[in-house]
Design a protein around this motif. Structure first.
Motif, PDB file in Angstrom:
ATOM      1  N   ALA A  16       0.832  -1.206   0.000  1.00 51.63           N
ATOM      2  CA  ALA A  16       0.000   0.000   0.000  1.00 51.63           C
ATOM      3  C   ALA A  16       0.867   1.256   0.000  1.00 51.63           C
ATOM      4  N   GLY A  17       1.986   1.217   0.713  1.00 52.49           N
ATOM      5  CA  GLY A  17       2.874   2.372   0.759  1.00 52.49           C
ATOM      6  C   GLY A  17       3.505   2.675  -0.585  1.00 52.49           C
ATOM      7  N   VAL A  18       3.977   1.645  -1.256  1.00 51.82           N
ATOM      8  CA  VAL A  18       4.612   1.847  -2.568  1.00 51.82           C
ATOM      9  C   VAL A  18       3.581   2.335  -3.588  1.00 51.82           C
ATOM     10  N   LEU A  19       2.401   1.711  -3.579  1.00 51.03           N
ATOM     11  CA  LEU A  19       1.357   2.151  -4.516  1.00 51.03           C
ATOM     12  C   LEU A  19       0.915   3.584  -4.221  1.00 51.03           C
ATOM     13  N   SER A  20       0.800   3.924  -2.958  1.00 50.94           N
ATOM     14  CA  SER A  20       0.395   5.278  -2.582  1.00 50.94           C
ATOM     15  C   SER A  20       1.464   6.300  -2.961  1.00 50.94           C
ATOM     16  N   TRP A  21       2.718   5.958  -2.743  1.00 46.49           N
ATOM     17  CA  TRP A  21       3.809   6.862  -3.113  1.00 46.49           C
ATOM     18  C   TRP A  21       3.795   7.113  -4.620  1.00 46.49           C
ATOM     19  N   GLY A  22       3.655   6.044  -5.401  1.00 39.86           N
ATOM     20  CA  GLY A  22       3.609   6.189  -6.857  1.00 39.86           C
ATOM     21  C   GLY A  22       2.399   6.980  -7.308  1.00 39.86           C
ATOM     22  N   THR A  23       1.264   6.735  -6.691  1.00 34.52           N
ATOM     23  CA  THR A  23       0.053   7.470  -7.038  1.00 34.52           C
ATOM     24  C   THR A  23       0.197   8.947  -6.674  1.00 34.52           C
ATOM     25  N   ALA A  24       0.816   9.222  -5.524  1.00 34.69           N
ATOM     26  CA  ALA A  24       1.012  10.619  -5.115  1.00 34.69           C
ATOM     27  C   ALA A  24       1.931  11.343  -6.101  1.00 34.69           C
ATOM     28  N   ARG A  25       2.980  10.668  -6.562  1.00 34.49           N
ATOM     29  CA  ARG A  25       3.877  11.288  -7.562  1.00 34.49           C
ATOM     30  C   ARG A  25       3.133  11.571  -8.855  1.00 34.49           C
ATOM     31  N   LEU A  26       2.327  10.602  -9.286  1.00 35.06           N
ATOM     32  CA  LEU A  26       1.559  10.767 -10.518  1.00 35.06           C
ATOM     33  C   LEU A  26       0.540  11.889 -10.371  1.00 35.06           C
ATOM     34  N   TRP A  27      -0.160  11.902  -9.252  1.00 34.58           N
ATOM     35  CA  TRP A  27      -1.192  12.907  -9.009  1.00 34.58           C
ATOM     36  C   TRP A  27      -0.569  14.304  -8.915  1.00 34.58           C
ATOM     37  N   ASP A  28       0.595  14.384  -8.300  1.00 33.26           N
ATOM     38  CA  ASP A  28       1.266  15.676  -8.169  1.00 33.26           C
ATOM     39  C   ASP A  28       1.721  16.197  -9.524  1.00 33.26           C
ATOM     40  N   SER A  29       2.048  15.302 -10.444  1.00 26.78           N
ATOM     41  CA  SER A  29       2.460  15.749 -11.775  1.00 26.78           C
ATOM     42  C   SER A  29       1.307  16.405 -12.525  1.00 26.78           C
ATOM     43  N   VAL A  30       0.089  16.069 -12.162  1.00 23.56           N
ATOM     44  CA  VAL A  30      -1.088  16.693 -12.751  1.00 23.56           C
ATOM     45  C   VAL A  30      -1.321  18.066 -12.126  1.00 23.56           C
ATOM     46  N   GLY A  31      -0.814  18.272 -10.927  1.00 26.53           N
ATOM     47  CA  GLY A  31      -0.922  19.584 -10.306  1.00 26.53           C
ATOM     48  C   GLY A  31      -1.663  19.600  -8.986  1.00 26.53           C
ATOM     49  N   GLY A 103       3.008   6.042   2.457  1.00 31.10           N
ATOM     50  CA  GLY A 103       3.522   6.345   1.120  1.00 31.10           C
ATOM     51  C   GLY A 103       3.303   7.798   0.747  1.00 31.10           C
ATOM     52  N   THR A 104       2.131   8.304   1.077  1.00 32.03           N
ATOM     53  CA  THR A 104       1.848   9.712   0.812  1.00 32.03           C
ATOM     54  C   THR A 104       2.758  10.602   1.651  1.00 32.03           C
ATOM     55  N   GLY A 105       2.975  10.223   2.899  1.00 37.00           N
ATOM     56  CA  GLY A 105       3.854  10.996   3.779  1.00 37.00           C
ATOM     57  C   GLY A 105       5.285  11.017   3.287  1.00 37.00           C
ATOM     58  N   VAL A 106       5.755   9.886   2.787  1.00 38.97           N
ATOM     59  CA  VAL A 106       7.122   9.835   2.243  1.00 38.97           C
ATOM     60  C   VAL A 106       7.238  10.774   1.040  1.00 38.97           C
ATOM     61  N   PHE A 107       6.208  10.780   0.194  1.00 44.16           N
ATOM     62  CA  PHE A 107       6.234  11.709  -0.936  1.00 44.16           C
ATOM     63  C   PHE A 107       6.244  13.151  -0.443  1.00 44.16           C
ATOM     64  N   LEU A 108       5.456  13.448   0.580  1.00 43.84           N
ATOM     65  CA  LEU A 108       5.346  14.821   1.077  1.00 43.84           C
ATOM     66  C   LEU A 108       6.608  15.294   1.789  1.00 43.84           C
ATOM     67  N   LEU A 109       7.495  14.382   2.180  1.00 46.12           N
ATOM     68  CA  LEU A 109       8.737  14.797   2.834  1.00 46.12           C
ATOM     69  C   LEU A 109       9.605  15.671   1.939  1.00 46.12           C
ATOM     70  N   GLY A 110       9.446  15.522   0.657  1.00 49.69           N
ATOM     71  CA  GLY A 110      10.205  16.347  -0.278  1.00 49.69           C
ATOM     72  C   GLY A 110       9.638  17.745  -0.457  1.00 49.69           C
ATOM     73  N   HIS A 111       8.488  18.015   0.158  1.00 52.79           N
ATOM     74  CA  HIS A 111       7.810  19.305  -0.027  1.00 52.79           C
ATOM     75  C   HIS A 111       7.485  19.962   1.309  1.00 52.79           C
ATOM     76  N   LEU A 112       8.370  19.831   2.274  1.00 51.29           N
ATOM     77  CA  LEU A 112       8.099  20.373   3.608  1.00 51.29           C
ATOM     78  C   LEU A 112       8.207  21.894   3.667  1.00 51.29           C
ATOM     79  N   ASP A 113       8.741  22.518   2.632  1.00 51.85           N
ATOM     80  CA  ASP A 113       8.850  23.975   2.621  1.00 51.85           C
ATOM     81  C   ASP A 113       7.496  24.654   2.410  1.00 51.85           C
ATOM     82  N   VAL A 114       6.514  23.916   1.886  1.00 57.01           N
ATOM     83  CA  VAL A 114       5.157  24.439   1.701  1.00 57.01           C
ATOM     84  C   VAL A 114       4.366  24.125   2.972  1.00 57.01           C
ATOM     85  N   PRO A 115       3.836  25.147   3.660  1.00 54.96           N
ATOM     86  CA  PRO A 115       3.142  24.899   4.940  1.00 54.96           C
ATOM     87  C   PRO A 115       1.975  23.915   4.842  1.00 54.96           C
TER      88      PRO A 115
END
Length: 159
Positions: A16-31, A103-115
């Protein structure tokens, strides 16, 4: 009824973590990125507390029954079985949900500068911790309700 296996729970969490991380990356690429609700860790924590309270209640009732206290209420086998099934189902769902938020949290670790993303990462981390609490409480409940081993299986047959 089979016992929960840590390998199964860990596997669900990782998949679930790997799928969520991949989905979060894909979703973020859409904006956009779906948000982690504040209610997620709260609901998981409430489930963990309910499971732990049930386990402690059953343990106290079993101890009173073993000590033969007058007026001790016994534990009905069907009630204990229902509690274990609720615990097992909760642990499986918690492993999936914790993996998803992990998985979503791991993806969000790269964007901690945004409150806003930092808050989402905190909610995701709290959800993972609460999910682990549900799993721990479910395993504790399962351990409390486990029947003693049957001595007849271990005994050698009379010749």
């Amino acid at each position: 009824m089979k016992q929960l296996r840590l390998k199964v729970l860990a596997g669900l969490f990782l998949v679930a973590g790997v799928l969520s991380w991949g989905t979060a990356r894909l979703w973020d690429s859409v904006g956009t990125l779906p948000s982690v609700p504040l209610a997620a860790p709260i609901v998981l924590a409430v489930i963990a507390v309910v499971l732990a309270a049930t386990a402690l209640s059953i343990r106290a009732r079993l101890k009173a029954q073993r000590d033969r206290r007058p007026g001790a209420k016994g534990v009905e086998p069907l009630m204990a079985a229902r509690a274990v099934v609720f615990g097992q189902a909760s642990a499986l769902v918690a492993a999936l949900v914790a993996g998803m938020y992990g998985g979503t949290g791991v993806f969000l670790l790269g964007h901690l500068d945004v409150p806003a993303r930092r808050d989402q990462a905190l909610y995701a981390g709290a959800s993972v911790l609460a999910g682990l609490g549900v799993i721990a409480a479910a395993l504790f409940l399962e351990r409390i309700c486990k029947l003693p081993e049957d001595d007849d299986k271990n005994a050698s047959p009379a010749a």
